[in-house]
Design an enzyme around this catalytic site. Structure first.
Site, PDB file in Angstrom:
ATOM      1  N   ASN A  10      -8.424  49.313 110.259  1.00 26.62           N
ATOM      2  CA  ASN A  10      -7.000  49.053 110.026  1.00 26.62           C
ATOM      3  C   ASN A  10      -6.195  50.006 110.899  1.00 26.62           C
ATOM      4  OD1 ASN A  10      -4.423  48.760 109.039  1.00 26.62           O
ATOM      5  ND2 ASN A  10      -4.852  49.674 107.026  1.00 26.62           N
ATOM      6  N   LYS A  12      -3.065  50.205 111.232  1.00 23.69           N
ATOM      7  CA  LYS A  12      -1.759  50.542 110.616  1.00 23.69           C
ATOM      8  C   LYS A  12      -0.653  50.465 111.670  1.00 23.69           C
ATOM      9  CE  LYS A  12      -4.147  53.491 107.348  1.00 23.69           C
ATOM     10  NZ  LYS A  12      -4.005  54.477 106.305  1.00 23.69           N
ATOM     11  N   HIS A  96      -2.929  46.445 100.396  1.00 27.43           N
ATOM     12  CA  HIS A  96      -3.276  47.797 100.860  1.00 27.43           C
ATOM     13  C   HIS A  96      -2.432  48.811 100.088  1.00 27.43           C
ATOM     14  CE1 HIS A  96      -3.561  51.366 103.372  1.00 27.43           C
ATOM     15  NE2 HIS A  96      -4.707  50.862 103.796  1.00 27.43           N
ATOM     16  N   GLU A  98      -0.789  51.285 100.857  1.00 23.17           N
ATOM     17  CA  GLU A  98       0.527  51.615 101.421  1.00 23.17           C
ATOM     18  C   GLU A  98       1.530  50.508 101.125  1.00 23.17           C
ATOM     19  OE1 GLU A  98      -1.027  52.570 105.298  1.00 23.17           O
ATOM     20  OE2 GLU A  98      -2.090  54.214 104.324  1.00 23.17           O
ATOM     21  N   GLU A 168     -10.357  51.272  97.629  1.00 25.42           N
ATOM     22  CA  GLU A 168      -9.772  52.381  98.382  1.00 25.42           C
ATOM     23  C   GLU A 168      -8.998  53.302  97.431  1.00 25.42           C
ATOM     24  OE1 GLU A 168      -9.146  51.406 102.756  1.00 25.42           O
ATOM     25  OE2 GLU A 168      -7.481  50.483 101.717  1.00 25.42           O
ATOM     26  N   GLY A 174      -6.422  58.682 104.184  1.00 33.90           N
ATOM     27  CA  GLY A 174      -5.710  59.531 105.141  1.00 33.90           C
ATOM     28  C   GLY A 174      -5.656  60.996 104.745  1.00 33.90           C
ATOM     29  N   SER A 214     -10.875  57.890 104.157  1.00 33.85           N
ATOM     30  CA  SER A 214     -11.425  58.987 104.952  1.00 33.85           C
ATOM     31  C   SER A 214     -12.881  58.761 105.362  1.00 33.85           C
ATOM     32  CB  SER A 214     -11.251  60.319 104.213  1.00 33.85           C
ATOM     33  OG  SER A 214      -9.873  60.580 103.997  1.00 33.85           O
TER      34      SER A 214
HETATM   35  C1  PEP Z   1      -7.012  52.702 105.209  1.00 35.05           C
HETATM   36  O1  PEP Z   1      -6.029  52.668 105.920  1.00 35.05           O
HETATM   37  O2  PEP Z   1      -7.312  51.686 104.557  1.00 35.05           O
HETATM   38  C2  PEP Z   1      -7.812  53.928 105.147  1.00 35.05           C
HETATM   39  C3  PEP Z   1      -8.857  53.947 104.380  1.00 35.05           C
HETATM   40  O3  PEP Z   1      -7.397  54.989 105.922  1.00 35.05           O
HETATM   41  P1  PEP Z   1      -8.270  56.325 106.274  1.00 35.05           P
HETATM   42  O4  PEP Z   1      -9.619  55.855 106.743  1.00 35.05           O
HETATM   43  O5  PEP Z   1      -7.481  57.013 107.348  1.00 35.05           O
HETATM   44  O6  PEP Z   1      -8.377  57.134 105.020  1.00 35.05           O
END
Ligand code: PEP
Length: 251
Positions: A10, A12, A96, A98, A168, A174, A214
């Site tokens: 992703n 973003k 997601h 966010e 997630e 992040g 992460s």
């Molecule tokens: C994500 O954007 O779905 C995500 C898991 O980000 P990151 O890997 O940076 O934690």
């Protein structure tokens, strides 16, 4: 049951045209037509068209990060499922963290988006995950169970072949603090049980559940070894070919 690993990046709201295309071409050259693992990238809307073309003829799928819950009309700034299909996207993220937490998307809105995507023929990755205070209060299963149940409302067993779930945990996205393999495995096994209850064991066993939060080249193998973890949804580490390929090629 052995499920084919599904590694998705992703992007973003990152990269601009040149770096997006450089990344797509580096993935094209490295992954090509290999079919051992499913690989997908989720560029920003404005680069979808060009990334689809850059990856044409490869096995890498291209998806969008969001879509509108309406079909078309006076919805300034929105992008419809049909528009995504029109530019060659084959899949889309729904819910997601966010979108849920920065833009207030409810389970009901996520369900409408998911229905709209399926009606247009898109595959969907439905993202679920608890916030830190919810985990600390022992509500992880309640939260991810609710997000899954309401997100999938009205989705038939046949349509479930178009679905992937991404677990997630919000506190891991992040932050550099990934869930342990034990935490991920326990959430994934719980979710598979929820799916078996909503549908049946066959549907639950066939569906892939990705872990996100992460994920890096140095923790992917441990996470993938956890029960019921079938892949990863990757943010930060998907922005560079080297790190994303380190994840895609986990051993
Ligand atoms: C994500 O954007 O779905 C995500 C898991 O980000 P990151 O890997 O940076 O934690």
């Amino acid at each position: 049951m052995k499920r084919k690993p599904f590694l998705a990046g992703n992007w973003k709201m990152n990269l601009e045209r040149k770096s997006a295309l450089d990344l797509a071409r580096a993935l094209r050259d490295a992954v090509g037509n290999s079919s051992e693992r499913d690989v997908a990238v989720f560029p920003p809307f404005v680069y979808l068209d060009e990334v689809v073309r850059a990856l044409a003829g490869t096995s890498i799928k291209v998806g969008a990060q969001n879509l509108c819950d309406e079909k078309n009309g006076a919805f300034t700034g929105e992008i419809s499922a049909e528009m995504l299909v029109d530019v060659g996207a084959t899949t889309v993220l729904v819910g997601h963290s966010e979108r849920r937490h920065l833009y207030g998307e409810s389970d009901e809105l996520c369900n409408r988006k998911l229905q709209r995507a399926l009606a247009a023929g898109l595959n969907v990755i439905l993202c679920v995950g608890e916030k830190l205070d919810e985990r600390d209060a022992g509500r992880t299963e309640h939260v991810i169970g609710r997000q899954t149940t309401l997100g999938l409302k009205g989705v038939s067993a046949e349509q479930m072949s178009k679905l992937t779930i991404a677990y997630e945990p919000v506190w891991a996205i992040g932050t550099g603090r990934n869930a342990t393999a034990e935490q991920a495995g326990s959430a994934h096994t719980y979710l598979r049980g929820v799916l078996a209850g909503l549908y049946d064991e066959r549907v639950a066993q066939a569906l892939r559940i990705q872990y996100g939060g992460s994920v890096k080249p140095d923790n992917i193998a441990t996470l993938m070894a956890a029960p019921d973890v079938d892949g990863a949804l990757v943010g930060g580490a998907a922005l560079k070919a080297e790190s994303f390929l380190g994840i895609v090629r986990f051993k």
